[in-house]
Design an enzyme around this catalytic site. Structure first.
Site, PDB file in Angstrom:
ATOM      1  N   HIS A 197      -5.257   1.483 -10.168  1.00 38.90           N
ATOM      2  CA  HIS A 197      -4.150   2.345  -9.776  1.00 38.90           C
ATOM      3  C   HIS A 197      -3.655   3.187 -10.944  1.00 38.90           C
ATOM      4  CE1 HIS A 197      -4.102  -0.408  -6.300  1.00 38.90           C
ATOM      5  NE2 HIS A 197      -3.884   0.734  -5.681  1.00 38.90           N
ATOM      6  N   CYS A 217     -10.291   7.068   3.033  1.00 36.82           N
ATOM      7  CA  CYS A 217      -9.305   7.537   2.052  1.00 36.82           C
ATOM      8  C   CYS A 217      -9.488   6.914   0.671  1.00 36.82           C
ATOM      9  CB  CYS A 217      -7.887   7.317   2.564  1.00 36.82           C
ATOM     10  SG  CYS A 217      -7.508   5.591   2.848  1.00 36.82           S
ATOM     11  N   ASN A 240     -11.596   1.686  -1.817  1.00 33.82           N
ATOM     12  CA  ASN A 240     -11.286   1.114  -3.141  1.00 33.82           C
ATOM     13  C   ASN A 240     -11.153  -0.398  -3.032  1.00 33.82           C
ATOM     14  OD1 ASN A 240     -11.083   3.778  -3.799  1.00 33.82           O
ATOM     15  ND2 ASN A 240      -8.848   3.816  -3.892  1.00 33.82           N
ATOM     16  N   ASP A 241     -10.403  -0.814  -2.014  1.00 36.98           N
ATOM     17  CA  ASP A 241     -10.252  -2.251  -1.821  1.00 36.98           C
ATOM     18  C   ASP A 241     -11.417  -2.846  -1.058  1.00 36.98           C
ATOM     19  OD1 ASP A 241      -7.939  -3.192  -3.142  1.00 36.98           O
ATOM     20  OD2 ASP A 241      -6.717  -1.999  -1.778  1.00 36.98           O
ATOM     21  N   ARG A 258       1.002   7.237  -0.289  1.00 35.95           N
ATOM     22  CA  ARG A 258       1.201   5.880  -0.822  1.00 35.95           C
ATOM     23  C   ARG A 258       2.705   5.678  -1.067  1.00 35.95           C
ATOM     24  NH1 ARG A 258      -3.942   7.087  -3.790  1.00 35.95           N
ATOM     25  NH2 ARG A 258      -5.413   5.383  -3.401  1.00 35.95           N
ATOM     26  N   ARG A 276       1.500   5.392   4.631  1.00 34.78           N
ATOM     27  CA  ARG A 276       0.989   4.033   4.514  1.00 34.78           C
ATOM     28  C   ARG A 276       2.156   3.146   4.080  1.00 34.78           C
ATOM     29  NH1 ARG A 276      -3.087   1.980   0.425  1.00 34.78           N
ATOM     30  NH2 ARG A 276      -1.594   2.555  -1.172  1.00 34.78           N
ATOM     31  N   ARG A 295     -11.144  -4.592  -8.985  1.00 29.56           N
ATOM     32  CA  ARG A 295     -11.371  -3.159  -9.223  1.00 29.56           C
ATOM     33  C   ARG A 295     -10.806  -2.680 -10.544  1.00 29.56           C
ATOM     34  NH1 ARG A 295      -7.358  -0.699  -4.536  1.00 29.56           N
ATOM     35  NH2 ARG A 295      -7.056   1.154  -5.785  1.00 29.56           N
ATOM     36  N   GLU A 347      -9.684  -2.388   4.855  1.00 32.22           N
ATOM     37  CA  GLU A 347      -9.879  -2.664   3.434  1.00 32.22           C
ATOM     38  C   GLU A 347     -10.511  -4.030   3.213  1.00 32.22           C
ATOM     39  OE1 GLU A 347      -6.324  -0.791   0.982  1.00 32.22           O
ATOM     40  OE2 GLU A 347      -5.602  -1.827   2.751  1.00 32.22           O
TER      41      GLU A 347
HETATM   42  C1  PEP Z   1      -8.086   1.940  -0.897  1.00 31.76           C
HETATM   43  O1  PEP Z   1      -7.991   0.718  -1.064  1.00 31.76           O
HETATM   44  O2  PEP Z   1      -9.186   2.539  -0.778  1.00 31.76           O
HETATM   45  C2  PEP Z   1      -6.880   2.772  -0.849  1.00 31.76           C
HETATM   46  C3  PEP Z   1      -6.943   4.044  -0.534  1.00 31.76           C
HETATM   47  O3  PEP Z   1      -5.708   2.169  -1.191  1.00 31.76           O
HETATM   48  P1  PEP Z   1      -5.246   1.932  -2.691  1.00 31.76           P
HETATM   49  O4  PEP Z   1      -6.199   2.631  -3.623  1.00 31.76           O
HETATM   50  O5  PEP Z   1      -3.872   2.439  -2.809  1.00 31.76           O
HETATM   51  O6  PEP Z   1      -5.327   0.439  -2.807  1.00 31.76           O
HETATM   52 MG    MG Z   2      -6.090  -0.263  -0.969  1.00 30.76          MG
END
Ligand code: PEP
Ligand code: MG
Length: 744
Positions: free
Chosen positions: A359, A673, A625-626, A466, A502, A636, A602
């Site tokens: 993040h 996303c 991402n998750d 977010r 979200r 990550r 996710e």
């Molecule tokens: C994800 O997990 O891909 C996502 C978009 O959420 P974040 O990166 O905020 O965890």
């Molecule tokens: Mg996420």
């Protein structure tokens, strides 16, 4: 002839001898010498030596040897450590037929975990003297020795100590890292957390200042904080002026300030008085059972450090009080710390730990702070105030760059400016493939300051807002009204276009200390995200109400739940939305009556039960991402396992394809996303498996649009098919190569 078994047994049973030796030895040399004599006696071996590993030269250094009786010396013991002498068929440690001297030798490594500590070398004049039983006995000893010898290395200066690092020499050097947030920045280096805060513990602090000086310093500190707040309000409007509110409160706290003044009145120099009182509070807060109070230590340190800086005698070099215009070097930064740096207008950031999908990386991009991640912990020891040029596009960090390089970068910056700050290509507003398929490009929004860019690049809406960012910046949960005011700006920025909020995704690495949750051993698997909001229903309801009220006029409002792991959680969350709708109706407030309610995918657990979700939710959004983190069990933001974090893993690709197919079978809109959606090699795959909506950072929209307008769906589908029939990461990469020219 081999070593007598009885002696081996004694050796193994008498490891206690070693600890006696450690206790009775005069010094380390004495201890090491005792160890080699002990081994030599027990095993009747004429030559035994211990070498310790020297980190700095990558060599083994002889530290103790015993040779008995003298006529058995076969070679200079210091030569026996060379690995090339130690070849034997069954084990890399046995020396083949005793090599040149006609006897035999055996080397046993001494390791602690994966770290080399040293080695134990024994030699005998008799060929084949050492067998596997001796090897095992010596291995047992070496394991016992490892911890003791590790300390010996420290004492002997053979191990680099992180606690007392040498300052890195400042000479022009280029270090390559991972480009994390684009653009370039040049400035003087500042190590995170080392600035004015150092005054609080400085025993040599100049004894200086009267009561009048103290009051003037308070005034100056107030003005500095005020200026900082104004800069903060410009860069982070959703935060308004709250980041430094804690500092103001402390400055106004009579107990805190009066204690200092009292000490000064009774004769203590002002600097010493501030230092003593600050230390007193820091100690008290540090010992608090509440994590929230412990967190306040940062505020006390920052504020008292500033106060001390402003109290220093005029000839004393104080340095900068904040990171304004600096290139900050840090191990890792929490999202909240990064936001604070953004407010201070830091020029650039070098992180020596962390990963590009963390993040922190996402926020740096939102704040447009050039950032590079490089696995170079030694950069922390770079002398403060060294000129650094961070190239966030290439990932290069230039330490003390030569004038020619600086000129190059300045020219680059000028040419960027003359092209205008906006996108230089593909800035149309529709995204259509070569063969005429419309693709929707939404923006991922983290900060309000990104909204104008999203509009400028022609985003088709907001696919992911977010909502946690205002929470991360504040010292406590924002009220419904505060949230309402922020969300209203988000919703209003996209008239007539979809906006997807979200719901709160805190926990994991996005910690808010004021939530006062218990420390978790595995926060990414803990009380994160929807689990937190379902547990704290009041916070959840406040947020949903704020969203419903703020987007009352938006026809296409979406509310999306993160980290859903079961249909039961989805139902519970949806129920919260319903009860908020009911209450708002009773309260006769203006609100959105029929939001679309969707969820993020996710977690791999969702894939198996997608039809159930599809029956009850309005849309899906894949958070890769998750998804990658949980599918591959790779943190990550952990640099150590960054190589395992691969969104091109065949299991990920096949799961994505399945997800998109099931959504299509159930006629449910689906979007992606995660960061994967702007990866040039992945875009044709995503279109090939049927995705038609991508949500990405607005700054990537022009490039992604440009990529898409050169693709045909036929090519994308063939490409996706090839990738989906590929079983290893290596072969996936081979497919990338194969198609590189086509998709260039
Ligand atoms: C994800 O997990 O891909 C996502 C978009 O959420 P974040 O990166 O905020 O965890
Ligand atoms: Mg996420």
């Amino acid at each position: 002839m081999t070593a007598p078994r009885q002696n081996l047994l004694n050796m193994l049973c008498n490891l206690g001898d070693l600890s006696r030796l450690a206790i009775n030895s005069q010094n380390i040399e004495d201890f090491l010498q005792g160890v080699v004599s002990l081994i030599s006696d027990h095993l009747n071996i004429p030559v035994c030596s211990i070498y310790l590993y020297d980190d700095s030269t990558d060599e083994f250094v002889l530290r103790a040897t015993v040779v008995s009786p003298p006529d058995t010396v076969m070679a200079d013991a210091s030569d026996t450590g060379a690995e090339k002498d130690l070849r034997i068929p069954d084990s890399p440690y046995f020396s083949e037929a005793a090599d040149s001297f006609g006897g035999s030798s055996l080397t046993v490594p001494i390791n602690r975990g994966v770290d080399k500590i040293g080695k134990l070398v024994v030699q005998h004049t008799v060929p084949d003297f050492f067998d596997s039983a001796v090897f095992m006995a010596l291995n047992a000893i070496s394991a016992q020795l490892a911890a003791a010898l590790e300390s010996a290395r420290v004492v002997m200066g053979l191990q680099q100590l992180c606690e007392n690092p040498e300052t890195l020499p400042v000479s022009p050097v280029t270090i390559s890292g991972d480009p994390t947030s684009g653009g370039y920045a040049m400035g003087l280096s500042a190590v995170w957390g080392k600035s004015h805060v150092r005054f609080i513990t400085d025993p040599e602090l100049p004894e200086h200042g009267t009561l009048t000086d103290f009051h003037q310093a308070i005034q100056k500190t107030t003005e500095q904080l005020d200026a900082l707040q104004k800069r903060c309000a410009e860069r982070l409007p959703e935060n308004a002026s709250l980041i430094f509110s804690a500092h103001f409160m402390i400055l106004k706290d009579p107990e805190f300030v009066d204690r200092m003044a009292e000490k000064i009145r009774s004769g203590t120099p002002a600097t010493r008085a501030v230092q003593n009182v600050a230390q007193h509070y820091i100690h008290r807060f540090n010992n608090s059972p509440s994590s929230y109070i412990r967190e306040k230590v940062n505020d006390i340190e920052d504020l008292s450090g500033r106060l001390l800086g402003n109290l220093m005698p005029p000839d004393h070099d104080v340095g900068d009080m904040d990171s304004h215009g600096r290139v900050v070097i840090a191990h890792t930064l929490y999202p909240s710390e990064l936001l604070k740096l953004g407010a201070e207008s830091v020029a650039g950031i070098v992180l020596v730990d962390g990963c590009v999908t963390s993040h922190a990386a996402i926020i740096a991009r939102s704040l447009k702070i050039p950032m590079v991640m490089a696995k170079r912990p030694d950069l922390i020891n770079l002398e403060e105030g060294t000129v650094i040029l961070v190239d966030g596009d290439s990932g290069n960090i230039h330490v003390a760059p030569p004038a020619s390089l600086v000129d190059d970068f300045k020219a680059r910056a000028r040419s960027r400016q003359s092209c205008g700050e906006g996108p230089v290509f593909g800035s149309g507003t529709s995204t259509v493939t070569l063969d005429g398929t419309d693709i929707t490009l939404y923006a991922n929004i983290n900060l309000l300051t990104e909204l104008p860019l999203a509009e400028k690049v022609g985003a088709d809406g907001i696919g992911l807002y977010r909502t946690e960012f205002p929470f991360l910046m504040r010292p406590s949960f924002p009220s419904e009204t505060e949230q309402y005011l922020i969300y209203r700006q988000v919703s209003a920025s996209m008239t007539g276009k979809p906006v997807i909020f979200r719901t709160l995704d805190i926990g994991g690495e996005k910690t808010v200390t004021y939530a006062n949750t218990e420390a978790e051993a595995n926060p990414e698997l803990g009380l994160r995200s929807i689990r937190f909001t379902l547990k704290h229903r009041d916070i959840f309801e406040q947020q949903i109400r704020a969203i419903l009220r703020a987007a009352a006029d938006n026809e296409m409002l979406g509310i999306m739940f993160p980290l859903i792991s079961s249909i039961d959680d989805f139902r519970r969350a949806k129920q919260v939305v319903q009860s908020c709708l009911d209450r708002l109706q009773r309260e006769k407030l203006k609100y959105h009556h029929r939001p679309f309610v969707g969820m993020m995918i996710e977690l791999p657990a969702v894939v198996e039960t997608m039809p159930e979700y599809a029956a009850e939710c309005d849309f899906f959004s894949i958070g890769t991402n998750d998804f990658v983190q949980y599918m591959l069990a790779v943190d990550r933001s952990n640099k150590q396992v960054a190589d395992y974090y691969r969104h091109e893993h065949p299991s990920v690709l096949r799961a994505l394809s399945r997800i998109v197919r099931i959504a299509a079978d159930h006629d449910k809109p689906i979007c992606i996303c995660g960061e994967m959606a702007h990866d040039k090699a992945m875009i044709p795959f995503l279109l090939g498996i049927g995705l038609r909506r991508l949500s990405i950072d607005p700054q990537f929209i022009p490039a992604v649009r440009d990529t898409i307008t050169r693709l045909t769906l036929d090519d994308c589908q063939t490409y996706a098919q090839d990738l989906l029939t590929t079983g290893s990461i290596v072969s996936v990469q081979a497919v990338f190569q194969q198609y590189a020219t086509l998709f260039r």
